[in-house]
Enzyme design. Structure first.
Site, short mmCIF file in Angstrom:
data_model
loop_
_atom_site.label_atom_id
_atom_site.label_comp_id
_atom_site.label_asym_id
_atom_site.label_seq_id
_atom_site.Cartn_x
_atom_site.Cartn_y
_atom_site.Cartn_z
N GLU A 157 0.80 -1.24 0.00
CA GLU A 157 0.00 0.00 0.00
C GLU A 157 0.83 1.28 0.00
O GLU A 157 0.60 2.17 0.82
CB GLU A 157 -0.97 -0.02 1.20
CG GLU A 157 -1.89 -1.23 1.19
CD GLU A 157 -2.83 -1.29 2.38
OE1 GLU A 157 -2.74 -0.44 3.27
OE2 GLU A 157 -3.68 -2.21 2.42
N GLU A 262 -6.12 -10.85 -1.47
CA GLU A 262 -6.93 -10.69 -0.25
C GLU A 262 -8.42 -10.67 -0.59
O GLU A 262 -9.18 -9.84 -0.07
CB GLU A 262 -6.53 -9.39 0.48
CG GLU A 262 -5.05 -9.32 0.80
CD GLU A 262 -4.64 -8.09 1.59
OE1 GLU A 262 -5.50 -7.37 2.11
OE2 GLU A 262 -3.42 -7.84 1.68
C1 XIL Z 1 -6.23 -6.75 8.26
C2 XIL Z 1 -6.49 -7.96 9.15
O1 XIL Z 1 -7.37 -8.84 8.49
C3 XIL Z 1 -7.06 -7.54 10.49
O2 XIL Z 1 -7.14 -8.65 11.38
C4 XIL Z 1 -6.18 -6.45 11.10
O3 XIL Z 1 -6.78 -5.98 12.29
C5 XIL Z 1 -5.97 -5.30 10.14
O4 XIL Z 1 -5.45 -5.79 8.93
N1 XIL Z 1 -4.99 -4.85 3.68
C6 XIL Z 1 -3.96 -5.67 4.10
C7 XIL Z 1 -4.19 -6.62 5.22
O5 XIL Z 1 -2.90 -5.70 3.45
O6 XIL Z 1 -3.02 -6.84 5.96
C8 XIL Z 1 -5.32 -6.14 6.12
O7 XIL Z 1 -5.56 -7.16 7.09
C9 XIL Z 1 -6.55 -5.81 5.33
C10 XIL Z 1 -6.27 -4.72 4.32
#
Ligand code: XIL
Length: 374
Positions: A157, A262
């Site tokens: 990001e 994701e």
């Molecule tokens: C999220 C997790 O799922 C949560 O448990 C945590 O509290 C916050 O992060 N983008 C990403 C992930 O790259 O690492 C994030 O994961 C969601 C958004």
């Protein structure tokens, strides 16, 4: 040949044809010839305290990502303290199940402790000191799992929505070349690891252009980048399948493989423009939680259709799509129950709260045996 022998032969043939015609019943078998299908796993699944979740992962998926256990705040909470217990167990889980193991992530503005950017008096550190911290972190973490974690999200990001570089503390203190350096160090720490740039909203053309420019910058510096990770925090109505298709093909044209890293599909009312910004925190309100008592059948079907049309895009582009990873195992695990509003009941994944496959699972698992037309 006697009639009896002939009849036996026919019966054997019929039985083997029936077996061959049976559609695969697991995601990893259904997509085995195309790309890895992964899940992000949490601490309860890693330790086995969620035995049901761990069993689903072992049965259905051939890749894992660590939902949180390899983030800086968990693995390196203080300057000279590394806590590898859970990360070690995570990697052991993947090895035991012969999986493609992903590391997430090495450099991000979130879930990174403040001390990383401060000196002993709490003042901002110098560029050189910050880069040294990044260097040491990458060599320690990647080095520990050298040859065991196959794929690393090196930088997560780094882009704004308009495609310019995010003014994170990394950028503010170290300047933009922290990105190329992170990739270079990850490569030095494990030359065989596949290195990824990972971000959300790459379906938006402006942000995608920024990602492509970033990939080109890394390539121009002669530093390997193998994959762009498109997070895929999606909705029922966004992006269109055409936009998803353009995202995959344009990113791949930059000379990298594309992983959907994701994936989840949010069915709940939006509280902000499409984003996956983890810092968002909107006040709870019953109106924002319409399916607390259960998901209506028409929404189940809409989700199934949506999942099938997205996987159809990924299948059509299996020459460039290397992996599709779901961000969680069952709906009960999903971060979307607590983000961007705490305490909602969300339905974004393929397994329900009881660990049962949803209609969306059935749609995805049977898709490869059906024709996938553009
Ligand atoms: C999220 C997790 O799922 C949560 O448990 C945590 O509290 C916050 O992060 N983008 C990403 C992930 O790259 O690492 C994030 O994961 C969601 C958004």
């Amino acid at each position: 040949m006697t009639i009896r022998r002939f009849a036996v032969l026919v019966a054997i043939l019929a039985a083997s044809l029936a077996i061959a015609a049976q559609a695969p019943t697991t995601l990893k078998d259904a997509y085995g010839g195309s790309f890895y299908v992964g899940a992000a796993i949490n601490t309860a699944q890693i330790t086995g305290s969620d035995a049901r979740g761990a069993a689903i992962v072992a049965a259905q998926f051939n890749s894992i990502s660590p939902e949180n256990v390899l983030k800086w705040e968990q693995v390196h909470p203080q300057p000279s303290v590394y806590t590898f217990d859970l990360a070690d167990k995570y990697v052991e889980f993947g090895e035991k199940n012969h999986m493609f193991i992903v590391g997430h992530n090495l450099c991000w503005h979130a879930q990174t402790p403040d001390w990383v950017f401060q000196d002993a008096d709490g003042k901002p550190i110098t560029r050189d000191a910050l880069l040294k911290r990044l260097h040491d972190h990458i060599f320690t973490v990647v080095g520990r799992y050298k040859g065991r974690i196959q794929s690393w999200d090196v930088v997560n990001e780094a882009l704004n929505e308009d495609g310019t570089l995010r003014h994170s503390k990394w950028f503010e203190i170290a300047g933009e070349d922290y990105i190329v350096k992170a990739f270079q160090w990850a490569h030095e720490a494990d030359p065989s690891a596949q290195l990824n740039y990972n971000d959300y909203n790459l379906e938006n053309p402006e942000k995608r252009r920024g990602a492509i420019a970033l990939i080109k910058k890394i390539q121009a510096a002669d530093v390997p980048i193998a994959v762009v990770g498109s997070q895929g925090h999606l909705h029922l109505d966004w992006p269109s399948t055409d936009a998803e298709e353009a995202t995959v093909t344009e990113l791949a044209a930059a000379g990298v493989k594309v992983a959907i890293t994701e994936l989840d599909i949010d069915l709940l009312p939006r509280v902000a423009p499409n984003t996956a910004d983890v810092s968002l925190n909107v006040k709870a309100d019953p109106k924002l939680n319409p399916y607390a008592a259960g998901l209506p059948a028409d929404m189940q079907q809409a989700l199934a259709k949506r999942y099938a049309s997205l996987f159809a895009v990924y299948l059509r582009h299996r020459d460039v799509v290397s992996r599709v990873t779901l961000w969680g195992v069952s709906d009960a695990d999903s971060w979307l129950n607590d983000w961007p509003v705490v305490g909602r009941t969300s339905y974004p994944l393929l397994f329900d709260r009881a660990g049962k496959p949803k209609p969306a699972f059935d749609a995805v698992v049977k898709l490869p045996t059906q024709a996938v037309k553009p």
